[in-house]
Scaffold this motif. Structure first.
Motif, PDB file in Angstrom:
ATOM      1  N   THR A 234      20.798  61.356  56.914  1.00 26.77           N
ATOM      2  CA  THR A 234      19.894  61.356  55.646  1.00 26.77           C
ATOM      3  C   THR A 234      19.595  59.732  55.200  1.00 26.77           C
ATOM      4  OG1 THR A 234      22.002  61.370  54.116  1.00 26.77           O
ATOM      5  CG2 THR A 234      20.913  63.351  54.555  1.00 26.77           C
ATOM      6  N   TRP A 235      20.301  58.977  56.172  1.00 26.93           N
ATOM      7  CA  TRP A 235      19.973  57.556  55.990  1.00 26.93           C
ATOM      8  C   TRP A 235      19.070  57.022  56.517  1.00 26.93           C
ATOM      9  CZ3 TRP A 235      25.901  57.457  57.691  1.00 26.93           C
ATOM     10  CH2 TRP A 235      26.584  57.825  56.555  1.00 26.93           C
ATOM     11  N   CYS A 236      18.457  55.819  55.730  1.00 28.69           N
ATOM     12  CA  CYS A 236      16.975  55.256  56.186  1.00 28.69           C
ATOM     13  C   CYS A 236      17.373  54.503  57.539  1.00 28.69           C
ATOM     14  CB  CYS A 236      16.360  54.334  55.101  1.00 28.69           C
ATOM     15  SG  CYS A 236      16.058  55.229  53.436  1.00 28.69           S
ATOM     16  N   PRO A 237      16.591  54.179  58.226  1.00 31.94           N
ATOM     17  CA  PRO A 237      16.689  53.074  59.471  1.00 31.94           C
ATOM     18  C   PRO A 237      17.302  51.771  58.904  1.00 31.94           C
ATOM     19  CG  PRO A 237      14.721  54.101  59.704  1.00 31.94           C
ATOM     20  CD  PRO A 237      15.182  54.500  58.322  1.00 31.94           C
TER      21      PRO A 237
ATOM     22  N   PRO B 112      23.051  46.100  54.277  1.00 31.22           N
ATOM     23  CA  PRO B 112      21.416  46.013  54.121  1.00 31.22           C
ATOM     24  C   PRO B 112      20.996  47.140  53.534  1.00 31.22           C
ATOM     25  CG  PRO B 112      21.966  46.187  56.181  1.00 31.22           C
ATOM     26  CD  PRO B 112      23.361  46.053  55.430  1.00 31.22           C
ATOM     27  N   CYS B 113      19.932  47.193  52.724  1.00 31.18           N
ATOM     28  CA  CYS B 113      19.319  48.481  52.113  1.00 31.18           C
ATOM     29  C   CYS B 113      17.703  48.259  52.447  1.00 31.18           C
ATOM     30  CB  CYS B 113      19.235  48.874  50.645  1.00 31.18           C
ATOM     31  SG  CYS B 113      18.427  50.226  50.038  1.00 31.18           S
ATOM     32  N   PRO B 114      17.314  48.297  53.505  1.00 31.19           N
ATOM     33  CA  PRO B 114      15.848  47.920  53.852  1.00 31.19           C
ATOM     34  C   PRO B 114      14.732  48.519  52.996  1.00 31.19           C
ATOM     35  CG  PRO B 114      17.034  48.227  55.973  1.00 31.19           C
ATOM     36  CD  PRO B 114      17.680  48.801  54.589  1.00 31.19           C
ATOM     37  N   THR B 115      14.889  49.890  52.822  1.00 36.01           N
ATOM     38  CA  THR B 115      13.913  50.595  51.753  1.00 36.01           C
ATOM     39  C   THR B 115      13.809  49.866  50.738  1.00 36.01           C
ATOM     40  OG1 THR B 115      14.326  52.775  53.061  1.00 36.01           O
ATOM     41  CG2 THR B 115      13.382  52.722  50.811  1.00 36.01           C
TER      42      THR B 115
ATOM     43  N   MET C   5      12.314  45.291  52.945  1.00 27.39           N
ATOM     44  CA  MET C   5      12.261  44.316  53.977  1.00 27.39           C
ATOM     45  C   MET C   5      12.581  45.126  55.330  1.00 27.39           C
ATOM     46  SD  MET C   5      15.040  41.403  52.377  1.00 27.39           S
ATOM     47  CE  MET C   5      14.786  40.549  50.941  1.00 27.39           C
ATOM     48  N   THR C   6      12.442  44.316  56.421  1.00 29.05           N
ATOM     49  CA  THR C   6      12.733  45.083  57.733  1.00 29.05           C
ATOM     50  C   THR C   6      14.132  45.117  57.818  1.00 29.05           C
ATOM     51  OG1 THR C   6      12.820  43.069  58.854  1.00 29.05           O
ATOM     52  CG2 THR C   6      10.598  44.056  59.016  1.00 29.05           C
TER      53      THR C   6
ATOM     54  N   SER D 263      16.593  42.342  55.884  1.00 25.25           N
ATOM     55  CA  SER D 263      17.381  42.701  54.828  1.00 25.25           C
ATOM     56  C   SER D 263      18.941  42.489  55.150  1.00 25.25           C
ATOM     57  CB  SER D 263      17.371  44.349  54.464  1.00 25.25           C
ATOM     58  OG  SER D 263      17.715  45.296  55.723  1.00 25.25           O
ATOM     59  N   LYS D 264      19.009  42.544  56.435  1.00 27.32           N
ATOM     60  CA  LYS D 264      20.575  42.218  56.712  1.00 27.32           C
ATOM     61  C   LYS D 264      20.690  40.483  56.625  1.00 27.32           C
ATOM     62  CE  LYS D 264      21.326  41.874  61.260  1.00 27.32           C
ATOM     63  NZ  LYS D 264      21.814  42.039  62.924  1.00 27.32           N
ATOM     64  N   GLU D 265      19.664  39.886  56.954  1.00 34.16           N
ATOM     65  CA  GLU D 265      19.729  38.300  56.881  1.00 34.16           C
ATOM     66  C   GLU D 265      20.067  38.220  55.425  1.00 34.16           C
ATOM     67  OE1 GLU D 265      20.151  36.184  58.862  1.00 34.16           O
ATOM     68  OE2 GLU D 265      19.994  36.984  60.528  1.00 34.16           O
TER      69      GLU D 265
END
Length: 248
Positions: free
Chosen positions: A16-19, A209-212, A216-217, A221-223
């Motif tokens: 269920t998690w976003c990429p 990170p939570c890109p959604t 952010m990509t 988002s990780k950065e």
């Protein structure tokens, strides 16, 4: 480096998690730590109903689902009636530091013999990306579209909140790269060992990170978490009451 999949990780349904979501990494670290400690048959996960609940789809442990923000209280109750098992409350920054803030404080005051793992991505994930107590100053969310005003809302750092508490262990890691991921797993394993040795409450926060909801990509988002969030949430060990000192 052991690349073998943990024994209790296996997809039951589609994730269920976003990429790019950090939950997948943190969930695997929990399973790896449990595997390496040899406690698969004694381990119980207590899930929040937010994004953390997605772990139910990939983890084959006994599990309890709770109301939003209540995993720490539920885990405390479970551990009191099953003291020989190892229980982990798994929740996010919104659930732990806002909705479940009372549960966090009183779990620490009582020094309950449980493990807590908090995924801090600075926003409410499942409910639409609203501002959480861990949202950074100036950070835009759906409930702070002009940027969070720190003079009005503040920024909660769990290190400062609990640093005077008589608990077993309080630490923070991140899931940025391979070295940081290995360190975060060591912190989670240390927390579980504390529970096995009846030392009391251990809490590990993982910056993820939570890109959604950060819009952010996955890479950006990780950065963002690695370069911006760590300015307000320092990595490392804040409290360690065990005989061995800080986790390495």
């Amino acid at each position: 480096m052991n690349l073998k999949k943990p024994d209790r990780i296996g997809l039951k349904t589609q994730s269920t998690w976003c990429p790019g979501c950090g939950h997948g990494l943190v969930t695997r670290l929990i399973a790896e730590a449990v595997d390496e400690l040899g406690i698969n048959e004694k381990f119980v996960m207590v899930h929040d109903v937010a994004c953390n609940g997605g772990a139910r789809a990939i983890m084959r442990f006994d599990a309890i689902s709770t109301a939003h923000g209540r995993p720490l209280a539920t885990a405390s109750g479970y551990q009191r009636i099953r003291p020989d098992n190892v229980v982990c409350a798994y929740l996010g920054d919104g659930a732990c530091y806002s909705i479940g803030a009372a549960e966090l404080i009183h779990t620490a005051l009582r020094n309950e013999n449980i493990t807590g793992v908090v995924v801090n991505n600075t926003v409410y994930g499942m409910t639409g990306g609203q501002m959480s107590p861990a949202t950074l100053p100036g950070e835009k969310t759906t409930s702070s579209p002009r940027g969070k005003d720190p003079s009005r809302y503040g920024t909660l750092d769990v290190f400062r909140l609990l640093d005077q508490m008589n608990i077993a262990f309080l630490a923070r890691g991140e899931v940025y790269d391979v070295p940081s991921i290995k360190k975060t797993k060591a912190l989670i394993a240390k927390a579980m060992k504390n529970q096995m040795e009846k030392r009391g409450f251990s809490l590990v926060e993982a910056l993820a990170p939570c890109p959604t909801n950060l819009h952010m990509t996955p890479v950006k988002s990780k950065e963002f978490m690695h370069t911006e969030a760590v300015k307000y949430f320092p990595l490392g060990v804040c409290i360690d009451q065990s005989e061995g000192g800080a986790a390495k």
